[in-house]
Design a protein around this motif. Structure first.
Motif: not given
Length: 286
Positions: A50-54
């Motif tokens: 969930e912490d990956r950049a979008t």
């Protein structure tokens, strides 16, 4: 290297993750995705932590060419999704072949869509986060046509789902507010006005704060406060008397009185409230 090329940047498309908490003492806000549930969901669908950049789009979407094949997912504000002009799924994993253009269209409801790619957008972090902060300018700049965005290594398989839960953009934005710390700077009538409705979302808002059109809150005191700390969700009242709800890129100090603080769980809906949306505050005592 895996990367994307920006074909159409859109009105305001920024890289966002879960932000950079813990730096308020340095004057640095948390920043990060305004609609955190939509950001998390997009990452899960793309097979990411969930912490990956979008990418967070604003109103008009964006378009990107995948220079290598990649799985993508679009959540948040509903919008048309196309791959090389062919309709693709919103709210589900989408395979984008090498050289194909993923087009995220204008929001049909709400304001901000979130675009995740397998591996995440891997721009260099600043203070532990890849988020762009519009107030300070920290983090990667907003997308521009022709820019190249690196991608990280894929982490796992795409989410296998038939349908995903996703809150609809609000027809009426309901904001629970815990009064204080400066509610005593306002008249009893002002607090009744706050609870009485009549506010709508102003077009002047941004990632710093959600501004209101509507009645003014009357002060019981003259003068100004010395600057003091303010938090995410703080409802600050500038001299015109119309409340501003602080969002992720808010300043960490301010000199206008804060009449209350909106519960964090309500701020995702605030991120999707388009100008003109009716707003109802629900004040409670601290």
């Amino acid at each position: 290297m895996r990367f994307l090329t920006v074909v159409r940047a859109g009105a305001l498309t920024t890289v966002q993750d879960l932000g950079r908490p813990g730096h308020a003492h340095l004057g640095v806000p948390r920043s990060g995705a305004l609609d955190r549930p939509a950001h998390r969901l997009a990452n899960r669908l793309a097979g990411n932590p969930e912490d990956r950049a979008t990418l967070e789009t604003t109103a008009t979407g964006c378009a990107l060419r995948a220079e290598t094949a990649v799985t993508a997912a679009v959540t948040g504000a509903p919008c048309p999704v196309r791959v090389d002009g062919r309709p693709a799924a919103w709210g589900a994993p989408v395979r984008v072949p090498a050289g194909a253009v993923l087009e995220v269209g204008a929001a049909t409801a709400g304001l901000r869509s979130y675009v995740a790619f397998a591996g995440g957008v891997a721009v260099p972090p600043v203070l532990g986060s890849r988020s762009h902060d519009v107030l300070s300018g920290l983090g990667p700049t907003p997308l521009a046509d022709g820019a190249r965005l690196p991608l990280g290594a894929p982490c796992g398989p795409a989410g296998a789902v038939d349908a995903v839960p996703c809150a609809a953009p609000p027809a009426e934005l309901v904001l629970p507010v815990v009064l204080g710390p400066r509610d005593d700077w306002f008249t009893p009538d002002a607090l009744r006005v706050l609870a009485g409705g009549g506010f709508t979302v102003s077009a002047a808002g941004n990632r710093v704060g959600l501004r209101m059109d509507g009645p003014a809150l009357e002060r019981a005191r003259d003068g100004e406060l010395p600057s003091e700390g303010v938090v995410l969700g703080a409802v600050q009242v500038p001299p015109d008397g119309r409340p501003v709800v602080f969002l992720a890129d808010h300043p960490t100090t301010g000199g206008y009185p804060v009449v209350g603080v909106v519960a964090g769980a309500a701020l995702a809906a605030a991120a999707q409230a388009v100008p003109g949306t009716p707003v109802r505050f629900l004040p409670t005592a601290a």
